[in-house]
Design a protein around this motif. Structure first.
Motif, PDB file in Angstrom:
ATOM      1  N   LEU A  86     -81.831  -8.892  15.130  1.00  0.00           N
ATOM      2  CA  LEU A  86     -80.865  -8.038  14.441  1.00  0.00           C
ATOM      3  C   LEU A  86     -79.535  -8.776  14.307  1.00  0.00           C
ATOM      4  N   ILE A  87     -78.973  -8.781  13.105  1.00  0.00           N
ATOM      5  CA  ILE A  87     -77.625  -9.306  12.879  1.00  0.00           C
ATOM      6  C   ILE A  87     -76.789  -8.165  12.316  1.00  0.00           C
ATOM      7  N   SER A  88     -75.793  -7.784  13.076  1.00  0.00           N
ATOM      8  CA  SER A  88     -74.882  -6.710  12.661  1.00  0.00           C
ATOM      9  C   SER A  88     -73.791  -7.301  11.774  1.00  0.00           C
ATOM     10  N   THR A  89     -73.347  -6.540  10.782  1.00  0.00           N
ATOM     11  CA  THR A  89     -72.217  -6.976   9.955  1.00  0.00           C
ATOM     12  C   THR A  89     -71.160  -5.883   9.939  1.00  0.00           C
ATOM     13  N   GLU A  90     -69.941  -6.315  10.048  1.00  0.00           N
ATOM     14  CA  GLU A  90     -68.799  -5.398  10.050  1.00  0.00           C
ATOM     15  C   GLU A  90     -67.695  -6.034   9.219  1.00  0.00           C
ATOM     16  N   GLU A  91     -67.122  -5.283   8.282  1.00  0.00           N
ATOM     17  CA  GLU A  91     -66.060  -5.816   7.434  1.00  0.00           C
ATOM     18  C   GLU A  91     -64.704  -5.352   7.941  1.00  0.00           C
ATOM     19  N   VAL A  92     -63.746  -6.276   7.903  1.00  0.00           N
ATOM     20  CA  VAL A  92     -62.378  -5.995   8.335  1.00  0.00           C
ATOM     21  C   VAL A  92     -61.429  -6.606   7.307  1.00  0.00           C
ATOM     22  N   THR A  93     -60.356  -5.897   6.986  1.00  0.00           N
ATOM     23  CA  THR A  93     -59.300  -6.459   6.151  1.00  0.00           C
ATOM     24  C   THR A  93     -58.228  -7.026   7.072  1.00  0.00           C
ATOM     25  N   VAL A  94     -57.851  -8.275   6.843  1.00  0.00           N
ATOM     26  CA  VAL A  94     -56.846  -8.926   7.682  1.00  0.00           C
ATOM     27  C   VAL A  94     -55.502  -8.229   7.485  1.00  0.00           C
ATOM     28  N   ARG A  95     -54.954  -7.728   8.591  1.00  0.00           N
ATOM     29  CA  ARG A  95     -53.673  -7.026   8.554  1.00  0.00           C
ATOM     30  C   ARG A  95     -52.519  -8.004   8.807  1.00  0.00           C
ATOM     31  N   TYR A  96     -51.374  -7.656   8.319  1.00  0.00           N
ATOM     32  CA  TYR A  96     -50.180  -8.502   8.467  1.00  0.00           C
ATOM     33  C   TYR A  96     -49.903  -8.795   9.943  1.00  0.00           C
ATOM     34  N   CYS A 138     -64.421 -10.402  17.333  1.00  0.00           N
ATOM     35  CA  CYS A 138     -65.714 -10.552  18.005  1.00  0.00           C
ATOM     36  C   CYS A 138     -66.061  -9.272  18.769  1.00  0.00           C
ATOM     37  N   GLU A 139     -65.071  -8.681  19.410  1.00  0.00           N
ATOM     38  CA  GLU A 139     -65.307  -7.430  20.124  1.00  0.00           C
ATOM     39  C   GLU A 139     -65.707  -6.314  19.159  1.00  0.00           C
ATOM     40  N   ILE A 140     -65.086  -6.272  18.001  1.00  0.00           N
ATOM     41  CA  ILE A 140     -65.467  -5.287  16.982  1.00  0.00           C
ATOM     42  C   ILE A 140     -66.925  -5.501  16.592  1.00  0.00           C
ATOM     43  N   GLY A 141     -67.302  -6.750  16.374  1.00  0.00           N
ATOM     44  CA  GLY A 141     -68.678  -7.065  16.021  1.00  0.00           C
ATOM     45  C   GLY A 141     -69.665  -6.710  17.112  1.00  0.00           C
ATOM     46  N   ARG A 142     -69.315  -7.031  18.343  1.00  0.00           N
ATOM     47  CA  ARG A 142     -70.190  -6.749  19.489  1.00  0.00           C
ATOM     48  C   ARG A 142     -70.399  -5.249  19.661  1.00  0.00           C
ATOM     49  N   THR A 143     -69.326  -4.492  19.545  1.00  0.00           N
ATOM     50  CA  THR A 143     -69.418  -3.036  19.653  1.00  0.00           C
ATOM     51  C   THR A 143     -70.283  -2.465  18.537  1.00  0.00           C
ATOM     52  N   SER A 144     -70.136  -3.005  17.336  1.00  0.00           N
ATOM     53  CA  SER A 144     -70.944  -2.567  16.201  1.00  0.00           C
ATOM     54  C   SER A 144     -72.429  -2.869  16.428  1.00  0.00           C
ATOM     55  N   LEU A 145     -72.729  -4.056  16.931  1.00  0.00           N
ATOM     56  CA  LEU A 145     -74.115  -4.423  17.218  1.00  0.00           C
ATOM     57  C   LEU A 145     -74.729  -3.480  18.249  1.00  0.00           C
ATOM     58  N   HIS A 181     -70.356 -11.295  11.520  1.00  0.00           N
ATOM     59  CA  HIS A 181     -71.798 -11.256  11.779  1.00  0.00           C
ATOM     60  C   HIS A 181     -71.981 -11.433  13.283  1.00  0.00           C
ATOM     61  N   THR A 182     -72.770 -10.547  13.905  1.00  0.00           N
ATOM     62  CA  THR A 182     -72.956 -10.582  15.354  1.00  0.00           C
ATOM     63  C   THR A 182     -74.424 -10.424  15.693  1.00  0.00           C
ATOM     64  N   TRP A 183     -74.883 -11.178  16.688  1.00  0.00           N
ATOM     65  CA  TRP A 183     -76.277 -11.109  17.127  1.00  0.00           C
ATOM     66  C   TRP A 183     -76.360 -11.428  18.614  1.00  0.00           C
ATOM     67  N   ILE A 184     -77.526 -11.213  19.179  1.00  0.00           N
ATOM     68  CA  ILE A 184     -77.772 -11.556  20.580  1.00  0.00           C
ATOM     69  C   ILE A 184     -78.315 -12.978  20.595  1.00  0.00           C
ATOM     70  N   GLU A 185     -77.491 -13.900  21.043  1.00  0.00           N
ATOM     71  CA  GLU A 185     -77.851 -15.323  21.069  1.00  0.00           C
ATOM     72  C   GLU A 185     -78.845 -15.619  22.196  1.00  0.00           C
ATOM     73  N   TYR A 208     -71.458 -15.077  17.092  1.00  0.00           N
ATOM     74  CA  TYR A 208     -70.618 -14.521  16.031  1.00  0.00           C
ATOM     75  C   TYR A 208     -70.385 -15.572  14.946  1.00  0.00           C
ATOM     76  N   GLU A 209     -70.296 -15.096  13.727  1.00  0.00           N
ATOM     77  CA  GLU A 209     -69.836 -15.917  12.620  1.00  0.00           C
ATOM     78  C   GLU A 209     -68.924 -15.035  11.784  1.00  0.00           C
ATOM     79  N   ILE A 210     -67.711 -15.487  11.572  1.00  0.00           N
ATOM     80  CA  ILE A 210     -66.733 -14.733  10.788  1.00  0.00           C
ATOM     81  C   ILE A 210     -66.517 -15.476   9.473  1.00  0.00           C
ATOM     82  N   VAL A 211     -66.754 -14.763   8.374  1.00  0.00           N
ATOM     83  CA  VAL A 211     -66.747 -15.353   7.037  1.00  0.00           C
ATOM     84  C   VAL A 211     -65.728 -14.618   6.172  1.00  0.00           C
ATOM     85  N   ASN A 212     -64.975 -15.385   5.360  1.00  0.00           N
ATOM     86  CA  ASN A 212     -64.004 -14.725   4.472  1.00  0.00           C
ATOM     87  C   ASN A 212     -64.677 -14.282   3.176  1.00  0.00           C
ATOM     88  N   GLU A 213     -63.912 -13.612   2.319  1.00  0.00           N
ATOM     89  CA  GLU A 213     -64.485 -13.036   1.095  1.00  0.00           C
ATOM     90  C   GLU A 213     -64.959 -14.098   0.103  1.00  0.00           C
TER      91      GLU A 213
END
Length: 149
Positions: free
Chosen positions: A2-12, A30-37, A77-81, A92-97
């Motif tokens: 399972l690979i969880s995906t969570e989108e976040v907008t970068v805040r100022y 990463c914590e947001i991703g882990r919690t989502s997974l 993107h978050t998974w159990i390694e 974790y892998e964090i990718v921009n738009e």
């Protein structure tokens, strides 16, 4: 796997004066991703904590590749390694738009008794979590191949 995906907008507030994300904020993501997974697996950290068990971080590795910037949408993107019944390593892998990898990371956790901080067997204490982690972790041959390269 399972690979969880969570989108976040970068805040100022997450950026420096140049509009580039401050390095420590990747750990928050990463914590947001882990919690989502964990939620996608059907569980909540809060339930674990109510039973007197905590899951502290024992190791973190972050490889910064490309800066994330103010206003961009990023995907976590978050998974159990790795998982062995006691320790869990999340990947974790964090990718921009634009599709550029901003960072790759791992965090290692071990479950402990909240009062004594002695390790707790996830397999024994939380058999449902154990089953879900065993079923959804990255295949071992994939982990072995990555280690050799």
């Amino acid at each position: 796997m399972l690979i969880s995906t969570e989108e976040v907008t970068v805040r100022y507030a997450e950026t420096d004066q140049m509009g580039v994300v401050y390095h420590a904020n990747y750990l928050v993501w990463c914590e947001i991703g882990r919690t989502s997974l964990i939620k996608e697996l059907g569980f909540h950290y809060a339930d674990m904590e109510k039973s007197g068990v905590l899951a502290p971080v024992t190791n973190v590795n972050v490889d910064y590749k490309h800066p994330a910037r103010y206003g961009e949408n990023i995907v976590i993107h978050t998974w159990i390694e790795k998982y062995n019944g006691f320790r869990v390593t999340y990947g974790y892998e964090i990718v921009n738009e634009a599709g550029r990898v901003c960072c790759k990371a791992t965090s290692e956790h071990v479950c402990v008794d909240a009062e004594t901080f002695r390790p707790v067997s996830i397999k024994k204490q939380f058999p449902d979590w154990h089953e879900a982690y065993e079923t959804n972790k990255k295949p071992e041959e994939t982990v072995a191949n990555q280690t050799q390269t």
